[in-house]
Design an enzyme around this catalytic site. Structure first.
Site, mmCIF file in Angstrom:
data_model
loop_
_atom_site.group_PDB
_atom_site.id
_atom_site.type_symbol
_atom_site.label_atom_id
_atom_site.label_comp_id
_atom_site.label_asym_id
_atom_site.label_seq_id
_atom_site.Cartn_x
_atom_site.Cartn_y
_atom_site.Cartn_z
ATOM 1 N N SER A 45 3.089 12.320 13.219
ATOM 2 C CA SER A 45 2.292 11.130 12.919
ATOM 3 C C SER A 45 1.705 10.566 14.206
ATOM 4 C CB SER A 45 3.167 10.074 12.248
ATOM 5 O OG SER A 45 2.527 8.816 12.352
ATOM 6 N N HIS A 92 -0.736 14.253 10.895
ATOM 7 C CA HIS A 92 -0.610 13.104 9.976
ATOM 8 C C HIS A 92 -1.283 11.870 10.595
ATOM 9 C CE1 HIS A 92 1.397 10.932 6.656
ATOM 10 N NE2 HIS A 92 1.583 9.944 7.523
ATOM 11 N N ASP A 139 -2.218 7.915 10.021
ATOM 12 C CA ASP A 139 -1.888 6.710 9.252
ATOM 13 C C ASP A 139 -3.028 5.710 9.325
ATOM 14 O OD1 ASP A 139 0.846 7.160 8.278
ATOM 15 O OD2 ASP A 139 1.304 7.364 10.420
ATOM 16 N N MET A 180 -4.214 2.076 8.224
ATOM 17 C CA MET A 180 -3.666 0.783 7.779
ATOM 18 C C MET A 180 -4.743 -0.287 7.862
ATOM 19 S SD MET A 180 -0.015 0.879 9.716
ATOM 20 C CE MET A 180 1.046 2.322 9.624
ATOM 21 N N HIS A 212 -3.082 9.552 5.445
ATOM 22 C CA HIS A 212 -2.238 8.664 4.632
ATOM 23 C C HIS A 212 -2.909 7.294 4.587
ATOM 24 C CE1 HIS A 212 2.015 6.573 4.442
ATOM 25 N NE2 HIS A 212 1.301 6.364 3.356
ATOM 26 N N MET A 252 -3.098 3.678 3.711
ATOM 27 C CA MET A 252 -2.339 2.473 3.349
ATOM 28 C C MET A 252 -3.346 1.334 3.303
ATOM 29 S SD MET A 252 0.944 3.314 5.723
ATOM 30 C CE MET A 252 0.014 4.521 6.668
ATOM 31 N N MET A 274 7.788 7.423 0.812
ATOM 32 C CA MET A 274 7.972 6.567 1.991
ATOM 33 C C MET A 274 9.454 6.251 2.114
ATOM 34 S SD MET A 274 5.181 6.168 3.610
ATOM 35 C CE MET A 274 6.030 5.185 4.847
ATOM 36 N N ASP A 298 8.211 10.420 4.837
ATOM 37 C CA ASP A 298 7.573 9.726 5.963
ATOM 38 C C ASP A 298 8.347 8.453 6.302
ATOM 39 O OD1 ASP A 298 5.772 8.671 7.798
ATOM 40 O OD2 ASP A 298 4.115 8.427 6.365
HETATM 41 C C1 DX5 Z 1 4.697 4.216 8.608
HETATM 42 C C2 DX5 Z 1 3.856 5.462 8.759
HETATM 43 C C3 DX5 Z 1 4.579 6.608 9.349
HETATM 44 C C4 DX5 Z 1 5.135 6.339 10.724
HETATM 45 C C5 DX5 Z 1 6.450 7.065 10.860
HETATM 46 O O1 DX5 Z 1 3.993 3.259 7.910
HETATM 47 O O2 DX5 Z 1 3.369 5.887 7.499
HETATM 48 O O3 DX5 Z 1 3.804 7.800 9.343
HETATM 49 O O4 DX5 Z 1 4.296 6.748 11.748
HETATM 50 O O5 DX5 Z 1 6.994 6.779 12.097
HETATM 51 P P1 DX5 Z 1 8.456 7.225 12.501
HETATM 52 O O6 DX5 Z 1 8.519 8.708 12.357
HETATM 53 O O7 DX5 Z 1 8.565 6.765 13.904
HETATM 54 O O8 DX5 Z 1 9.397 6.524 11.554
HETATM 55 ZN ZN ZN Z 2 2.327 7.981 7.242
#
Ligand code: DX5
Ligand code: ZN
Length: 212
Positions: free
Chosen positions: A8, A33, A35, A37, A66, A68, A137, A173
């Site tokens: 990620s 990956h 993210d 947000m 991903h 969000m 999640m 994740d």
């Molecule tokens: C959280 C993200 C994850 C995050 C995981 O909202 O979707 O992808 O980066 O991070 P670690 O592996 O550090 O828990």
């Molecule tokens: Zn993620």
């Protein structure tokens, strides 16, 4: 299915994102990956399609995006156009999950659906035949470096049974590391997302190998 590792980028150096993508690709990542947000669906802001597009030349590996964000439908096409191979939407992001998943597939990408820790598997019962991936999640989304929520393990095992013979990836994740990777794989996980476990030390290849 052999286990896949998807670093990620949330835990990478945002000032050097392109180099970080190239580095985890060379270190053995299966997927990248990303993210996304929006500061609304989750309490943090990250990147938009322009950044995904800018990163595309740095790796040929699948971009696992991903989302969000809510509302999510208007964001699907821009991310597919930017180079997302897999687009994952949250079941909680809107009232028309079936429509969102069909939209992803109609644009030629693989469709993923994600569940927050408190959302039961029943929320996706009706869409199992139109998804390529289910993302469980195992932390409340928004931030990296959080602790794995133990109840996620049983959720994965139940999802595995629910999927039956369907060729659907099970991705986990949040809080994934070498300490729980084996248990997660045994429960049916096929894709491990890891942020801090990959980026916390400079030897990404060793960190990915430890997870594998
Ligand atoms: C959280 C993200 C994850 C995050 C995981 O909202 O979707 O992808 O980066 O991070 P670690 O592996 O550090 O828990
Ligand atoms: Zn993620």
């Amino acid at each position: 299915m052999p286990i896949k590792i998807a670093p990620s980028l949330l835990a990478s150096d945002f000032a050097r994102l392109g180099e970080e993508v190239r580095a985890v690709d060379a270190a053995g990542a299966d997927w990248i990956h990303i993210d996304v947000m929006d500061g609304h669906f989750v309490p943090n802001l990250t990147v938009g399609p322009a950044v995904v597009k800018a990163l595309r030349p740095f790796s040929r590996k699948p971009f696992d995006v991903h989302l969000m964000v809510a509302p999510v439908d208007p964001m699907i096409e821009p991310f597919v156009e930017a180079g997302a191979d897999i687009v994952t939407v949250h079941a909680e992001a809107g009232p028309h999950l079936d429509r969102s998943l069909h939209l992803v597939r109609a644009l030629g990408a693989k469709a993923g659906v994600s569940l927050n820790p408190a959302t039961p598997l029943s929320a996706i019962e009706q869409v199992l035949d139109i998804v390529d991936l289910v993302l469980i999640m195992s932390v409340n989304p928004g931030f990296g470096g959080q602790e794995f929520i133990p109840a996620s393990l049983d959720k994965i095992a139940r999802l595995r049974r629910m999927l039956g013979t369907r060729a659907v990836e099970i991705e986990v994740d949040g809080g994934v590391g070498p300490g729980n990777a084996r248990t997660l794989a045994a429960a049916g996980t096929t894709v491990l997302v890891a942020g801090s476990a990959v980026f916390r030390t400079p030897d990404y290849a060793a960190n990915i190998a430890a997870l594998r």
